[in-house]
Design an enzyme around this catalytic site. Sequence first.
Site, PDB file in Angstrom:
ATOM      1  N   ASP A  70      61.048 129.110 -53.039  1.00 25.35           N
ATOM      2  CA  ASP A  70      60.729 127.997 -54.099  1.00 25.35           C
ATOM      3  C   ASP A  70      59.517 128.312 -54.934  1.00 25.35           C
ATOM      4  O   ASP A  70      58.871 127.372 -55.732  1.00 25.35           O
ATOM      5  CB  ASP A  70      60.549 126.573 -53.510  1.00 25.35           C
ATOM      6  CG  ASP A  70      59.463 126.640 -52.524  1.00 25.35           C
ATOM      7  OD1 ASP A  70      59.077 127.678 -51.954  1.00 25.35           O
ATOM      8  OD2 ASP A  70      58.981 125.416 -52.222  1.00 25.35           O
TER       9      ASP A  70
ATOM     10  N   ASP B  12      56.001 129.220 -53.885  1.00 25.38           N
ATOM     11  CA  ASP B  12      54.938 128.633 -53.795  1.00 25.38           C
ATOM     12  C   ASP B  12      54.118 129.745 -52.816  1.00 25.38           C
ATOM     13  O   ASP B  12      53.067 129.330 -52.371  1.00 25.38           O
ATOM     14  CB  ASP B  12      54.847 127.208 -53.331  1.00 25.38           C
ATOM     15  CG  ASP B  12      55.578 126.985 -51.973  1.00 25.38           C
ATOM     16  OD1 ASP B  12      56.188 128.093 -51.683  1.00 25.38           O
ATOM     17  OD2 ASP B  12      55.708 125.741 -51.404  1.00 25.38           O
ATOM     18  N   ARG B  13      54.875 130.621 -52.262  1.00 25.18           N
ATOM     19  CA  ARG B  13      54.064 131.548 -51.486  1.00 25.18           C
ATOM     20  C   ARG B  13      54.655 132.853 -51.917  1.00 25.18           C
ATOM     21  O   ARG B  13      55.505 133.171 -52.597  1.00 25.18           O
ATOM     22  CB  ARG B  13      54.845 131.558 -50.102  1.00 25.18           C
ATOM     23  CG  ARG B  13      54.641 130.141 -49.421  1.00 25.18           C
ATOM     24  CD  ARG B  13      55.241 129.941 -48.071  1.00 25.18           C
ATOM     25  NE  ARG B  13      55.769 131.253 -47.133  1.00 25.18           N
ATOM     26  CZ  ARG B  13      56.239 131.372 -46.148  1.00 25.18           C
ATOM     27  NH1 ARG B  13      56.097 130.299 -45.509  1.00 25.18           N
ATOM     28  NH2 ARG B  13      56.536 132.261 -45.455  1.00 25.18           N
TER      29      ARG B  13
ATOM     30  N   HIS C   2      50.849 130.865 -48.642  1.00 21.47           N
ATOM     31  CA  HIS C   2      50.544 129.864 -49.348  1.00 21.47           C
ATOM     32  C   HIS C   2      48.709 129.957 -49.694  1.00 21.47           C
ATOM     33  O   HIS C   2      48.032 129.944 -48.724  1.00 21.47           O
ATOM     34  CB  HIS C   2      50.589 128.203 -48.564  1.00 21.47           C
ATOM     35  CG  HIS C   2      52.084 128.141 -48.456  1.00 21.47           C
ATOM     36  ND1 HIS C   2      52.729 127.198 -49.469  1.00 21.47           N
ATOM     37  CD2 HIS C   2      52.701 127.959 -47.323  1.00 21.47           C
ATOM     38  CE1 HIS C   2      53.978 127.126 -49.029  1.00 21.47           C
ATOM     39  NE2 HIS C   2      54.154 127.478 -47.686  1.00 21.47           N
TER      40      HIS C   2
END
Length: 831
Positions: free
Chosen positions: A612, A614-615, A697
Amino acid sequence: MRRRIKKQGFASKLLGKYKQKFNADPIKISITSAIVFAGVLTMVCGVVAWNILVIQEKNRQTEQFAAQHAQKARANVQTYIVSLYQRIAFFAQNNSLEEALIQNDQVELKRIRQTVMETFPKADGVRIIPRGGAQVDLDSELPLKFSDLQMIRMTERREFVPPEAVKINDQWRINFVIAIPKEEKKPVAGTVLMTLPMDELFAAIPAGLEGLGNIRLVQYYEGKEVATLYNKGSGSWGKAITYEVANSPWRVVYTPSKKVQEQTHINFMMIGLIGSVSALVVFALAILAGMLVGRRAVKRQQAMQDTVRRVSGEEAIEEDAELLDGGALDVQIAGSDADLISGTEELGDAPDLDLDLDLDLDLDPEAVADEGDSDVPSHIFREYDIRGLADSELTTELAEKIGKALGSEAIDKDENVLVVGRDTRTHSPILSEYLIRGVLSTGCNVLNIGTAPTPLVYFAAETLEYTSSGVMVTASHNPGEYNGFKVIMDGQARSPEDIKAIRTRILKQEFHSGHGREQALDIETTYVETIFSDVALAGDITIVLDAGNGASGKIAPELFEQLGCQVIPLFCDFDGNFPNRGPDPSVAENLQPLIDRVQEVGAHLGVAFDGDGDRLAVVTPRGEIIWPDRLLALFAKDILARHPGADVVFDVKCSRQLNQVITDNGGRPIMWKTGHSLMKTKIQETGALLGGEYSGHIFIKDRWYGFDDAMYVAARLIEIISLLDQDIDSIFEEFPALPDTPEIRVPVSDEAKFSIVERLIEQGEFGDAKKSTMDGLRVDFVKGWGLVRASNTSPNLTLRLEAEDEKSLHSLKALFTRELHKIDNSLNISW
């Protein structure tokens, strides 16, 4: 042996026949009757139940889905109109345009017209007309018709004029008219009439509704349909639904396809329960009816026998006892059964049962509901988000309930809009559909950004004026069979208590009721433009972007091309099956294709995103993986140079060296729990400008909003690389990696993982080492440290070790293996 046989007459023969015909076992008659009644009643009840519980419910859901889809199509049209109007109205604010119209400065008007045409390269024409100067012209290539003249005159009077579709050369075009200047209180100096093809609008209408039915866009005049502008898709599965498009002469007509009904969900477990109860009721009624029929049959039999005897006047045949020997059945009949069989007992009303049951049970209703509702499994409501196996643990029915809970919570916080996005997983579209359905049922509205990375949901919540809340349908880095929901509410990350409260609200059914509206939102353009205005590169960068077939596959290449990079895309096609690598970039083997590609093309670096977006993880031309704690060290040095004394937050899995780098550069290091939501909360609490986790993250609040955004982090990284004028391998030599392990995942059930960690804390023998139980158990020794914690996103224990040398690392592995096997010797620990 002698026997006396009286001559039988006609009546005696008749009596014998009737004995054979009517002397049947009443129990058999009752049972037969019961079976017949049961069969008939079951068929009737089954047909009725199927019609009510299945067919009507499917039709109800189909109508509800169809209404939502029709609203979505209308919203797509409205979004396009509003967006286009805002872009055109921008020029109405140009003071030079007003002045040029007043002065009739044709040179300036031509220049402005050219600027507008460059902004709208697909426009058929832009006509800037002084007030009162419009005239009908039917002979030009772009005619000005009487209807156009009427629109211009109404605009000059400051009357509202909606856009209108016109046919030019057999092609539909759209006419927009705006007044110059835009301010209502000023006199109109002139108008701008823009004519555009409708291709972009036609492309926008079915967005998110592909294959779900027939959509027509119809133009009306004085309440009558005058033209069909758009007609695409097939649909004949239900009634057509019509919605007016606000501030336009158009209406959207939507007819669902069979695929819409296939989206419906029937709770067959509930149907089975109702069917079982109904079957018991039917069976009981059938038995009663059968007994009644059997009793009446026996009475008719006795009456017929009595009649025959009266007619014949003869006595029964007398036979010697010896003749009957061996012919009788040796059956003992209970008194009550004998009465039933003989037909002498009348079937009366069932006796009343006076059951005075005073049950004083001290039960907590919430606890009972919590234990009994298996449709809302507690273990998927995790520490900082909702995550479970799609279809089995996370069903469409539960997604709808979660939508109801989140919509209700938003309303309680005076938020009436939720931003909703989804990743590329195969089940994300249907879960998103049901989630939105639940949200809308509370009266909360939805801005649907479609398939997009999680950071875009956060970005929308941070930048939009009318909402600061959102939901992302994703399981992040988990394998493809998982899915879940990440939530931000009123600008705040969700705490463990907040996540549990979602489940409690579902169990108590504390939902608001209303009719929300869904609208499509394009946030990608604003997001790219915002980063483009913030990040500046001092040189050329070649970068390989590995999206892993996840949600960043479309926008990431576009962003970095805008920044001036030469982009080599890798696995950037959307595919929720993740066919090329797992969606977790913290697993070293998942990065090997990226390493190979970077070395093959000679790129400056490679960046891998999770499912998704975000990392991230970074690889160098030498094939080295730069794990996120080393990235944090570089960012800390960069940010602290401008903000000395700032806080930097990092999780318990990060290298011990990071603490020293932060201190050496004048910052305050803060170690905290693992978890994107927990980290965001800590960053907000401390005012830190930087935070991050070993998992990838990274949160930057210097020039950005402080949420975890892998694309922005990568952009800031290449900015640093370009400014330092060094290759990435040389840059990170300043932050050498110690001998360590990556994240080691030990499979263990969700039920057992926390108790294993608790027992290790209580029973583990680690000598005089310093223990921290902030998040699991971290044990710090003079020459190294080790961590054991229960994963909050998967059924695993997470282990990580770091030491000053290989010998010490080997000793740590042996120590932690021994202590864990004391707790559970079945654990499969593979270092």
